[in-house]
Design a protein around this motif. Sequence first.
Motif, PDB file in Angstrom:
ATOM      1  N   ALA A 105       0.828  -1.205   0.000  1.00  0.00           N
ATOM      2  CA  ALA A 105       0.000   0.000   0.000  1.00  0.00           C
ATOM      3  C   ALA A 105       0.864   1.258   0.000  1.00  0.00           C
ATOM      4  CB  ALA A 105      -0.914  -0.014   1.216  1.00  0.00           C
ATOM      5  N   LEU A 106       1.951   1.198   0.747  1.00  0.00           N
ATOM      6  CA  LEU A 106       2.809   2.368   0.881  1.00  0.00           C
ATOM      7  C   LEU A 106       3.366   2.803  -0.478  1.00  0.00           C
ATOM      8  CD1 LEU A 106       3.870   4.160   3.111  1.00  0.00           C
ATOM      9  CD2 LEU A 106       5.892   2.712   3.260  1.00  0.00           C
ATOM     10  N   VAL A 107       3.760   1.831  -1.301  1.00  0.00           N
ATOM     11  CA  VAL A 107       4.306   2.145  -2.619  1.00  0.00           C
ATOM     12  C   VAL A 107       3.279   2.892  -3.464  1.00  0.00           C
ATOM     13  CG1 VAL A 107       5.228   1.150  -4.739  1.00  0.00           C
ATOM     14  CG2 VAL A 107       5.832   0.156  -2.535  1.00  0.00           C
ATOM     15  N   VAL A 108       2.053   2.364  -3.460  1.00  0.00           N
ATOM     16  CA  VAL A 108       0.994   2.993  -4.263  1.00  0.00           C
ATOM     17  C   VAL A 108       0.775   4.429  -3.791  1.00  0.00           C
ATOM     18  CG1 VAL A 108      -1.428   2.874  -4.907  1.00  0.00           C
ATOM     19  CG2 VAL A 108      -0.111   0.776  -4.654  1.00  0.00           C
ATOM     20  N   ILE A 109       0.714   4.609  -2.477  1.00  0.00           N
ATOM     21  CA  ILE A 109       0.414   5.933  -1.933  1.00  0.00           C
ATOM     22  C   ILE A 109       1.526   6.925  -2.274  1.00  0.00           C
ATOM     23  CG2 ILE A 109       0.073   7.247   0.180  1.00  0.00           C
ATOM     24  CD1 ILE A 109      -1.136   4.590   1.347  1.00  0.00           C
ATOM     25  N   VAL A 110       2.761   6.507  -2.047  1.00  0.00           N
ATOM     26  CA  VAL A 110       3.895   7.405  -2.306  1.00  0.00           C
ATOM     27  C   VAL A 110       3.964   7.770  -3.786  1.00  0.00           C
ATOM     28  CG1 VAL A 110       6.408   7.540  -2.321  1.00  0.00           C
ATOM     29  CG2 VAL A 110       5.229   6.641  -0.321  1.00  0.00           C
ATOM     30  N   LEU A 111       3.811   6.752  -4.646  1.00  0.00           N
ATOM     31  CA  LEU A 111       3.854   7.020  -6.082  1.00  0.00           C
ATOM     32  C   LEU A 111       2.727   7.959  -6.498  1.00  0.00           C
ATOM     33  CD1 LEU A 111       4.835   3.621  -7.735  1.00  0.00           C
ATOM     34  CD2 LEU A 111       6.161   5.736  -7.604  1.00  0.00           C
ATOM     35  N   ALA A 112       1.528   7.729  -5.944  1.00  0.00           N
ATOM     36  CA  ALA A 112       0.394   8.587  -6.295  1.00  0.00           C
ATOM     37  C   ALA A 112       0.688  10.037  -5.920  1.00  0.00           C
ATOM     38  CB  ALA A 112      -0.876   8.102  -5.592  1.00  0.00           C
ATOM     39  N   GLY A 116       0.824  14.815  -7.179  1.00  0.00           N
ATOM     40  CA  GLY A 116       0.892  15.892  -6.195  1.00  0.00           C
ATOM     41  C   GLY A 116       0.161  15.515  -4.927  1.00  0.00           C
ATOM     42  N   LEU A 117       0.348  16.338  -3.880  1.00  0.00           N
ATOM     43  CA  LEU A 117      -0.305  16.051  -2.600  1.00  0.00           C
ATOM     44  C   LEU A 117      -1.750  16.517  -2.660  1.00  0.00           C
ATOM     45  CD1 LEU A 117       2.578  17.119  -0.196  1.00  0.00           C
ATOM     46  CD2 LEU A 117       1.846  14.802  -0.774  1.00  0.00           C
ATOM     47  N   THR A 118      -2.536  15.846  -3.494  1.00  0.00           N
ATOM     48  CA  THR A 118      -3.910  16.288  -3.728  1.00  0.00           C
ATOM     49  C   THR A 118      -4.896  15.279  -3.168  1.00  0.00           C
ATOM     50  OG1 THR A 118      -3.963  15.161  -5.840  1.00  0.00           O
ATOM     51  CG2 THR A 118      -3.271  17.470  -5.861  1.00  0.00           C
ATOM     52  N   ALA A 129      -5.320  12.327  -5.583  1.00  0.00           N
ATOM     53  CA  ALA A 129      -4.241  11.338  -5.479  1.00  0.00           C
ATOM     54  C   ALA A 129      -4.478  10.418  -4.288  1.00  0.00           C
ATOM     55  CB  ALA A 129      -2.900  12.052  -5.335  1.00  0.00           C
ATOM     56  N   ALA A 130      -4.886  11.012  -3.157  1.00  0.00           N
ATOM     57  CA  ALA A 130      -5.125  10.209  -1.959  1.00  0.00           C
ATOM     58  C   ALA A 130      -6.234   9.195  -2.199  1.00  0.00           C
ATOM     59  CB  ALA A 130      -5.474  11.129  -0.791  1.00  0.00           C
ATOM     60  N   ILE A 131      -7.352   9.664  -2.754  1.00  0.00           N
ATOM     61  CA  ILE A 131      -8.497   8.779  -2.940  1.00  0.00           C
ATOM     62  C   ILE A 131      -8.184   7.694  -3.962  1.00  0.00           C
ATOM     63  CG2 ILE A 131     -10.850   8.707  -3.858  1.00  0.00           C
ATOM     64  CD1 ILE A 131     -11.180  11.461  -2.399  1.00  0.00           C
ATOM     65  N   ALA A 132      -7.500   8.083  -5.042  1.00  0.00           N
ATOM     66  CA  ALA A 132      -7.138   7.096  -6.058  1.00  0.00           C
ATOM     67  C   ALA A 132      -6.214   6.032  -5.459  1.00  0.00           C
ATOM     68  CB  ALA A 132      -6.459   7.785  -7.240  1.00  0.00           C
ATOM     69  N   ALA A 133      -5.250   6.473  -4.665  1.00  0.00           N
ATOM     70  CA  ALA A 133      -4.306   5.519  -4.081  1.00  0.00           C
ATOM     71  C   ALA A 133      -5.023   4.529  -3.164  1.00  0.00           C
ATOM     72  CB  ALA A 133      -3.233   6.271  -3.299  1.00  0.00           C
ATOM     73  N   VAL A 174      -2.834   5.889   6.522  1.00  0.00           N
ATOM     74  CA  VAL A 174      -1.476   6.029   5.993  1.00  0.00           C
ATOM     75  C   VAL A 174      -1.440   7.158   4.969  1.00  0.00           C
ATOM     76  CG1 VAL A 174       0.425   4.836   4.860  1.00  0.00           C
ATOM     77  CG2 VAL A 174      -1.119   3.572   6.363  1.00  0.00           C
ATOM     78  N   ALA A 175      -2.436   7.161   4.077  1.00  0.00           N
ATOM     79  CA  ALA A 175      -2.486   8.191   3.050  1.00  0.00           C
ATOM     80  C   ALA A 175      -2.589   9.573   3.684  1.00  0.00           C
ATOM     81  CB  ALA A 175      -3.666   7.943   2.112  1.00  0.00           C
ATOM     82  N   GLU A 176      -3.369   9.690   4.738  1.00  0.00           N
ATOM     83  CA  GLU A 176      -3.536  10.987   5.412  1.00  0.00           C
ATOM     84  C   GLU A 176      -2.263  11.398   6.142  1.00  0.00           C
ATOM     85  OE1 GLU A 176      -8.352  10.939   6.211  1.00  0.00           O
ATOM     86  OE2 GLU A 176      -6.983  10.317   7.790  1.00  0.00           O
ATOM     87  N   LEU A 177      -1.653  10.403   6.760  1.00  0.00           N
ATOM     88  CA  LEU A 177      -0.417  10.666   7.500  1.00  0.00           C
ATOM     89  C   LEU A 177       0.653  11.239   6.572  1.00  0.00           C
ATOM     90  CD1 LEU A 177       1.065   9.885  10.336  1.00  0.00           C
ATOM     91  CD2 LEU A 177       1.976   8.014   9.005  1.00  0.00           C
ATOM     92  N   LEU A 178       0.709  10.705   5.351  1.00  0.00           N
ATOM     93  CA  LEU A 178       1.784  11.063   4.442  1.00  0.00           C
ATOM     94  C   LEU A 178       1.535  12.341   3.655  1.00  0.00           C
ATOM     95  CD1 LEU A 178       2.813   7.594   2.999  1.00  0.00           C
ATOM     96  CD2 LEU A 178       4.092   9.047   4.565  1.00  0.00           C
ATOM     97  N   GLY A 179       0.277  12.688   3.441  1.00  0.00           N
ATOM     98  CA  GLY A 179       0.120  13.815   2.520  1.00  0.00           C
ATOM     99  C   GLY A 179      -1.181  14.582   2.595  1.00  0.00           C
ATOM    100  N   ARG A 180      -1.847  14.572   3.737  1.00  0.00           N
ATOM    101  CA  ARG A 180      -3.088  15.337   3.846  1.00  0.00           C
ATOM    102  C   ARG A 180      -3.020  16.228   5.087  1.00  0.00           C
ATOM    103  NH1 ARG A 180      -6.048  16.797   0.528  1.00  0.00           N
ATOM    104  NH2 ARG A 180      -3.995  17.074  -0.343  1.00  0.00           N
ATOM    105  N   PRO A 181      -3.618  17.405   5.024  1.00  0.00           N
ATOM    106  CA  PRO A 181      -3.538  18.322   6.162  1.00  0.00           C
ATOM    107  C   PRO A 181      -4.677  18.143   7.172  1.00  0.00           C
ATOM    108  CG  PRO A 181      -4.518  19.451   4.308  1.00  0.00           C
ATOM    109  CD  PRO A 181      -4.254  18.036   3.850  1.00  0.00           C
ATOM    110  N   ASN A 182      -5.486  17.098   7.008  1.00  0.00           N
ATOM    111  CA  ASN A 182      -6.559  16.854   7.976  1.00  0.00           C
ATOM    112  C   ASN A 182      -6.920  15.375   7.954  1.00  0.00           C
ATOM    113  OD1 ASN A 182      -8.013  16.540   5.580  1.00  0.00           O
ATOM    114  ND2 ASN A 182      -8.761  18.641   5.638  1.00  0.00           N
TER     115      ASN A 182
END
Lengths: 246, 245
Positions: free
Chosen positions: B96-103, B108-110, B113-117, B185-193
Motif C-alpha cells: 500500500a505504501l508504494v501505491v500511496i507514495v507514487l500517487a 501531487g499532494l492532492t 491522489a489520496a483517494i485514487a491511491a 497512511v495516506a492521510e499521515l503522508l500527505g493530507r492536512p486533515n
Amino acid sequence: MRLEVGITGKTFKSAAGETHEVLAPIRFALQSGEVGVLIGPSGCGKSTMLRIILGLDRDYQGHVARPPEARVGMVFQEPRLLPWRSVEQNVRLAAPDVSDAKLAELFRILELEAHRSHFPGELSLGLARRVALARAFAVEPDILVLDEPLASLDDALAGRLRDEIATLVASRPVTTLLVTHSLDDAVRLGDRLFFLSPRPARILAEVPIGIPREARGDAAIAAIKAGLARRAPDEQGGERAGRDVS
Amino acid sequence: MLRLVSFALFLVVWWTAALLVGGAKLPSPPAVLDVMIAEAASGALFLHLGATLARVALAFVLAMSLGSAIGYLMGRVKLADRLGDPWLILLLNLPALVVIVLAYIWAGLTEAAAIAAIAINKLPTAVVTLREGTRALDRSLDEMASVFAMPRWRAFRHVVLPQLAPYVAASARSGLSLVWKIVLVAELLGRPNGVGFEIGVAFQLFDTPRLLAYSLTFAAVVLVIETALVQPFEAHASRWRPRAA
C-alpha cells in the motif's frame, strides 16, 4: 407451431481427447397441438437432444426448425427455480405478461395457492415440480418441453400431476415434447411415441396412438401397453400398436 | 447482551493494563474519554472524522464498483481473465505504501491522489472476490433464463445478482476494514486533515491519549456502519436461505 428436428449427428470430445458420438441421425416433426414422447434408456442422449432443440447447445450437425417467435415453456428434470425469489415471483419473472386471473387459475389447478409467497427452499420436491409446471404454462407456450417432469415422485402424486399436465395441454394448442422413462406416462399423455436406442441415440420406432387422449380409458391404455410390450424389445416389430382402435 | 459483556471485558482488560503499565504509555479509559470530549467540544474531532469518512466513502465506492465490474467481466470472459490476471497479481502484492507514495509523487499532494491511491489498494481484492463469485454462478439457472427468453437486464437482476450478493457483501466487509487501514497512511503522508493526520501529530508529540481518542472514535464509527448497513444488507440478501446456515 410446427417443430422440426433434423439432427444428423452430435459428437463431443472427452477430456482425454477421444471423440464420442452422442446422437445418431434423428429426424422427426411435431405438429401444433401434438404431444410427442421420447422414450429411451438412461444416458442415451435425450437430454443432449433437448438442449439442442432448446437452442442451448449449438455445437451439432443438422438443423432444428422452430418459428423464431415461438414462445417456449420448459420443465427441467430438476425444477430449476430461483431460490431467492418467491413462488409467485418465480412464475412472474418467466412470464411477465401473465394476467392475475390466469395465474390464479394455474395455482388453483396445481394446488399452489397456499404457497405463493413461499421460497423454493421451503417446498417439497413435488411442490417445486408443480411450480416449475406453473412457470412453463404461465408463459402460454407454443412449444412445451417436459424433461421427466414426474420422475422421483410417488405414484399417486405423479398420477395427479399427469392428469394436470393433460388438462393444461388440452386447454390450448401447444406443441409438446415429453421425455420420460415411464411407458404409462407415455401412453397416457402422448400422441406419438418415439422409442430411442442406447447411445448414440437414434429412433428405433415411431408409434402413433390413435385414440384421442381424453377418450383413453384404463382398458384402452392397458391394451396399448400390451401391444407395445409384445413388440418390445424387438425394434423391428411391424405392427403399430393402437392403430386398430382409431 | 453478549456483545455488551464482551465490550465490558475489553474495558476491564484495558483499565487493568493501564494501571500496570502507567498512564504515559497506556492511559486509562477516563483519560481518553476526557480527550475525546475536549476534541468534540472544539469541533476538531468531527472535522477530522468527517474528512476521513468522506475519503473512505469515495475510495470505497470507487473501488467496489470498478472492482466488481472488472471481477464480473473476468469471471465471464476468458480473454479478460487471461489479460487481467498478471495485473491483478501485481496489484494484489504491491505494498500500500508504494501505491500511496507514487500517487503523491505523480499527482501531487492532492485529494484526488489520496483517494485514487486508497481505491487502487482495495480494487484487486474486490476483483478477486467477484471473479470467484462469477465463476461459481449456477449455469443451470442461466439456461433456464435463456430458455424462457428473459431479457438480459431482468436475468442479471434476478438470476445473477442474487448469486453475487454474498460475494459483494464479503468484499464490502473486508474492503471497509482495508480502506480504513490504508486511509490513515495516506492521510499521515500527505493530507492536512483527517484522523491519520491527527495520529501523525499525536505520534510526534508522543500524545497517547489523543492517539487513542481518535482511533477509538473511528473504530466506533466503523462498528456502527458495519451493524447498521453491512449486516442488514447481508441479512436481506440471504433471507431466502434456510436459517442458521
